[in-house]
Design an enzyme around this catalytic site. Structure first.
Site, PDB file in Angstrom:
ATOM      1  N   LYS A 172     -43.619 -59.869  22.303  1.00 37.42           N
ATOM      2  CA  LYS A 172     -42.732 -61.002  22.041  1.00 37.42           C
ATOM      3  C   LYS A 172     -42.684 -61.817  23.355  1.00 37.42           C
ATOM      4  CE  LYS A 172     -38.688 -63.202  22.331  1.00 37.42           C
ATOM      5  NZ  LYS A 172     -39.194 -64.527  22.606  1.00 37.42           N
ATOM      6  N   GLU A 247     -37.826 -55.142  34.467  1.00 35.71           N
ATOM      7  CA  GLU A 247     -38.014 -55.880  35.727  1.00 35.71           C
ATOM      8  C   GLU A 247     -37.176 -57.131  35.605  1.00 35.71           C
ATOM      9  OE1 GLU A 247     -39.300 -54.882  38.368  1.00 35.71           O
ATOM     10  OE2 GLU A 247     -40.438 -53.157  37.656  1.00 35.71           O
ATOM     11  N   CYS A 281     -39.700 -64.351  40.518  1.00 35.40           N
ATOM     12  CA  CYS A 281     -38.675 -63.338  40.791  1.00 35.40           C
ATOM     13  C   CYS A 281     -38.773 -62.864  42.230  1.00 35.40           C
ATOM     14  CB  CYS A 281     -38.843 -62.177  39.827  1.00 35.40           C
ATOM     15  SG  CYS A 281     -40.533 -61.644  39.689  1.00 35.40           S
ATOM     16  N   GLU A 384     -28.871 -65.381  41.511  1.00 35.57           N
ATOM     17  CA  GLU A 384     -30.220 -65.929  41.401  1.00 35.57           C
ATOM     18  C   GLU A 384     -30.155 -67.326  40.789  1.00 35.57           C
ATOM     19  OE1 GLU A 384     -32.961 -64.256  38.440  1.00 35.57           O
ATOM     20  OE2 GLU A 384     -34.409 -64.096  40.075  1.00 35.57           O
TER      21      GLU A 384
HETATM   22  P1  NDP Z   1     -34.576 -64.078  29.800  1.00 35.43           P
HETATM   23  O1  NDP Z   1     -33.914 -62.783  30.109  1.00 35.43           O
HETATM   24  O2  NDP Z   1     -33.773 -65.165  29.266  1.00 35.43           O
HETATM   25  O3  NDP Z   1     -35.733 -63.848  28.723  1.00 35.43           O
HETATM   26  C1  NDP Z   1     -36.744 -62.886  28.908  1.00 35.43           C
HETATM   27  C2  NDP Z   1     -37.290 -62.503  27.562  1.00 35.43           C
HETATM   28  O4  NDP Z   1     -36.276 -61.829  26.811  1.00 35.43           O
HETATM   29  C3  NDP Z   1     -37.709 -63.696  26.708  1.00 35.43           C
HETATM   30  O5  NDP Z   1     -38.838 -63.363  25.939  1.00 35.43           O
HETATM   31  C4  NDP Z   1     -36.490 -63.888  25.820  1.00 35.43           C
HETATM   32  O6  NDP Z   1     -36.758 -64.579  24.631  1.00 35.43           O
HETATM   33  C5  NDP Z   1     -36.098 -62.457  25.549  1.00 35.43           C
HETATM   34  N1  NDP Z   1     -34.725 -62.293  25.113  1.00 35.43           N
HETATM   35  C6  NDP Z   1     -33.690 -63.147  25.261  1.00 35.43           C
HETATM   36  N2  NDP Z   1     -32.566 -62.626  24.720  1.00 35.43           N
HETATM   37  C7  NDP Z   1     -32.903 -61.422  24.210  1.00 35.43           C
HETATM   38  C8  NDP Z   1     -32.183 -60.398  23.539  1.00 35.43           C
HETATM   39  N3  NDP Z   1     -30.886 -60.505  23.279  1.00 35.43           N
HETATM   40  N4  NDP Z   1     -32.842 -59.273  23.166  1.00 35.43           N
HETATM   41  C9  NDP Z   1     -34.156 -59.135  23.435  1.00 35.43           C
HETATM   42  N5  NDP Z   1     -34.897 -60.082  24.060  1.00 35.43           N
HETATM   43  C10 NDP Z   1     -34.279 -61.207  24.461  1.00 35.43           C
HETATM   44  O7  NDP Z   1     -35.375 -64.490  31.113  1.00 35.43           O
HETATM   45  P2  NDP Z   1     -36.239 -65.803  31.348  1.00 35.43           P
HETATM   46  O8  NDP Z   1     -37.338 -65.925  30.361  1.00 35.43           O
HETATM   47  O9  NDP Z   1     -35.292 -66.921  31.529  1.00 35.43           O
HETATM   48  O10 NDP Z   1     -36.962 -65.441  32.738  1.00 35.43           O
HETATM   49  C11 NDP Z   1     -36.373 -65.642  33.957  1.00 35.43           C
HETATM   50  C12 NDP Z   1     -35.838 -64.331  34.510  1.00 35.43           C
HETATM   51  O11 NDP Z   1     -36.874 -63.365  34.576  1.00 35.43           O
HETATM   52  C13 NDP Z   1     -35.343 -64.464  35.928  1.00 35.43           C
HETATM   53  O12 NDP Z   1     -34.108 -63.835  36.068  1.00 35.43           O
HETATM   54  C14 NDP Z   1     -36.390 -63.748  36.760  1.00 35.43           C
HETATM   55  O13 NDP Z   1     -35.951 -63.230  37.961  1.00 35.43           O
HETATM   56  C15 NDP Z   1     -36.849 -62.700  35.827  1.00 35.43           C
HETATM   57  N6  NDP Z   1     -38.192 -62.246  36.182  1.00 35.43           N
HETATM   58  C16 NDP Z   1     -38.326 -61.015  36.760  1.00 35.43           C
HETATM   59  C17 NDP Z   1     -39.555 -60.552  37.159  1.00 35.43           C
HETATM   60  C18 NDP Z   1     -39.680 -59.196  37.732  1.00 35.43           C
HETATM   61  O14 NDP Z   1     -40.734 -58.610  37.592  1.00 35.43           O
HETATM   62  N7  NDP Z   1     -38.669 -58.644  38.363  1.00 35.43           N
HETATM   63  C19 NDP Z   1     -40.760 -61.358  37.003  1.00 35.43           C
HETATM   64  C20 NDP Z   1     -40.523 -62.640  36.373  1.00 35.43           C
HETATM   65  C21 NDP Z   1     -39.267 -63.041  35.983  1.00 35.43           C
HETATM   66  P3  NDP Z   1     -36.598 -66.178  24.560  1.00 35.43           P
HETATM   67  O15 NDP Z   1     -37.617 -66.738  25.448  1.00 35.43           O
HETATM   68  O16 NDP Z   1     -36.869 -66.471  23.144  1.00 35.43           O
HETATM   69  O17 NDP Z   1     -35.192 -66.472  25.000  1.00 35.43           O
END
Ligand code: NDP
Length: 482
Positions: A172, A247, A281, A384
């Site tokens: 997903k 992560e 991140c 962040e």
């Molecule tokens: P989100 O947490 O909003 O979304 C991540 C994924 O989770 C998306 O596919 C999202 O879908 C999905 N999602 C959202 N809500 C739910 C739910 N209730 N249940 C299950 N899945 C859900 O993060 P972002 O996409 O905004 O990414 C940015 C964040 O990711 C930052 O905080 C960043 O630091 C972190 N990040 C961490 C990394 C690491 O390795 N530590 C690397 C890269 C990013 P949808 O897109 O449809 O909302």
């Protein structure tokens, strides 16, 4: 307008609705319409993956290695074209995007080798006449949930080890950037792997993500994204007994000591603070600088930031692309106001800008932003932002810098700029981060070694490299009476 379907059980499958994928560098440019799946699509994808698992998990390592190698080869052969798509949908510059695609290709190649290297142990029993074998086996159907900021590399670094070690997958991807994930799914589909082994279900996280997390036949969830969503996923996985790996965010410190090479310290701070629009991140968002070098560092960093050309991700000469979305831009700008209200001094940027090419394209362009005179307890130093915003904290010496670096709920990446071997060595040992950089940007890592953090940044086994097997396999201990 092209429409892109979900991939379920080896078939491109239409969804009830579709949503536009818009270019953040040019809001008039819609890349395509991508499926918005529903919970029934997740049911079908998990059923297909469950049915495919017995054959795939026993298919033999040569077949799996060949499939992964073929996928990696195609990604690498098409990296310019796929990089163009990635830059267009996510907004990182073309060189950054092509680099990310190259990394995805190398990851598949690496795991093509890793599945041949999976080994176990044979040990004597404490009871005479008995042999003990310790082996690793696949875990079953894994759900992979990925964020928007690395639209091909993060799916790749989850899919490749999952398939290498004999699992079946439902991916997903982030709803903002489905294009790169769809292109990757197309490559995987055409590699000849059996139907159902890999499935793609696009759509909103609250529908698709939650359906995956709550599905009884999903054995494990690997998630990358925000801390808030991650924590909820972990709680649901623990409640249903699923293996889970998270992560999440970062608030990564970059220490600059008095004895640092000034030019090097400025360059690495600019690179990891603002390149990829600060949307990594591992980006440095807290610059912790000791007293003597502080004035020269700030002046040189401001001068370096003034050279950063902000604009269309695919235009020649662009150093920093747009922010990914309207919502993210609003979040970034709101932190500018929060920081000002808390008493931080704006030293550069802080507002929207026009594309440097003068094209007049409407995009989510924001200037690289620097705050100085900030305090450790300010929200700008605790939370962040996930945009091109960094803040500087002034400290008196290395000891205070180390304490400040570790004073955060996160622990992903941490850097130090110094010519002192003593301080570099001490920092590598005492930094409370999963990844430590000496005279290198906090962002920018290799694909063949573990990736991950501590504290609020990560949960569960590490991703990538040899360490990926910990999550994507389960250990079996077998006893045989000789
Ligand atoms: P989100 O947490 O909003 O979304 C991540 C994924 O989770 C998306 O596919 C999202 O879908 C999905 N999602 C959202 N809500 C739910 C739910 N209730 N249940 C299950 N899945 C859900 O993060 P972002 O996409 O905004 O990414 C940015 C964040 O990711 C930052 O905080 C960043 O630091 C972190 N990040 C961490 C990394 C690491 O390795 N530590 C690397 C890269 C990013 P949808 O897109 O449809 O909302």
């Amino acid at each position: 307008m092209s429409r892109y379907d979900n991939l379920i059980n080896g078939q491109w499958t239409a969804a009830d609705s579709y949503s536009p994928n818009t270019n953040p560098s040019d809001l008039s440019d819609v890349i395509g319409e991508y499926a918005q799946g529903g919970a029934s699509d997740v049911q079908a994808a998990v059923a297909a993956a469950t049915a495919a698992f017995p054959a795939w998990s026993t298919s033999g390592i040569q077949a799996r290695s060949d499939a992964l190698d073929k996928i990696g080869t195609e990604i690498l052969a098409r990296k310019a074209e796929l990089g163009e798509l990635l830059a267009r949908e996510e907004g990182k510059t073309l060189p950054e995007a092509i680099g990310e695609v190259g990394r995805a290709g190398q990851i598949f190649k690496f795991f093509a080798g890793e599945c041949l290297r999976l080994s176990g142990e044979t040990v004597p029993s404490v009871r005479p006449g008995i042999g003990v074998e310790i082996t690793r086996e696949p875990i079953g159907v894994v759900g992979l949930i990925t964020p928007w900021n690395f639209p091909i590399a993060i799916p790749a670094w989850k899919i490749a080890p999952a398939l290498a070690f004999g699992n079946c997958v439902v991916l997903k991807p982030a709803d903002l950037v489905p294009g790169s994930a769809w292109a990757l799914a197309d490559i995987i589909h055409r590699s000849g792997i059996p139907a159902g082994v890999f499935n793609l279900v696009m759509g909103p996280g609250r529908v698709i993500g939650e359906a995956l997390v709550n599905h009884a036949d999903v054995a494990a969830i690997s998630f990358t994204g925000s801390t808030g969503v991650g924590r909820g996923i972990a709680a649901a996985c623990v409640a249903s007994g699923k293996k889970v790996q998270l992560e999440m965010g970062g608030k990564n410190p970059q220490i600059v000591l008095d004895d640092a090479d000034l030019n090097q310290a400025v360059e690495l701070s600019a690179q990891s603070g603002f390149y990829s629009t600060g949307q990594r991140c591992t980006a440095s968002s807290r610059l912790i600088v000791t007293d003597k070098i502080y004035p020269a560092f700030i002046e040189a960093l401001q001068a370096r930031m003034a050279q950063i050309k902000v604009g269309d991700a695919r235009a020649a000469g662009t150093d920093m692309g747009p922010v990914v979305s309207q919502a993210q831009l609003e979040q970034d700008l709101s932190y500018v106001e929060i920081a000002k209200a808390e008493g931080a001094r704006l030293a550069a940027g802080g507002a929207r800008v026009a594309c440097h090419t003068g094209s007049g394209k409407q995009g989510y362009y924001m200037a690289p932003t620097l705050f100085v005179d900030t305090e450790a307890g300010m929200r700008i130093n605790r939370e962040e932002v996930f945009g091109p915003v960094a803040s500087v904290i002034r400290v008196k010496d290395y000891e205070e810098a180390l304490a400040m670096a570790n004073d955060t709920p996160f622990g992903l990446s941490a850097g130090i700029a110094t010519t002192s071997l003593k301080h570099a060595t001490h920092f590598k040992r005492h930094s409370q981060a999963g990844m430590v950089m000496v005279n290198l940007p906090t962002a920018g890592v290799d694909y063949h070694v573990p990736f991950g953090g501590r504290k609020g940044s990560s949960y569960g086994p590490r991703e990538q490299g040899r360490y990926a097997q910990e999550f994507y396999t389960t250990v079996k201990t077998a006893y045989t009476l000789a």
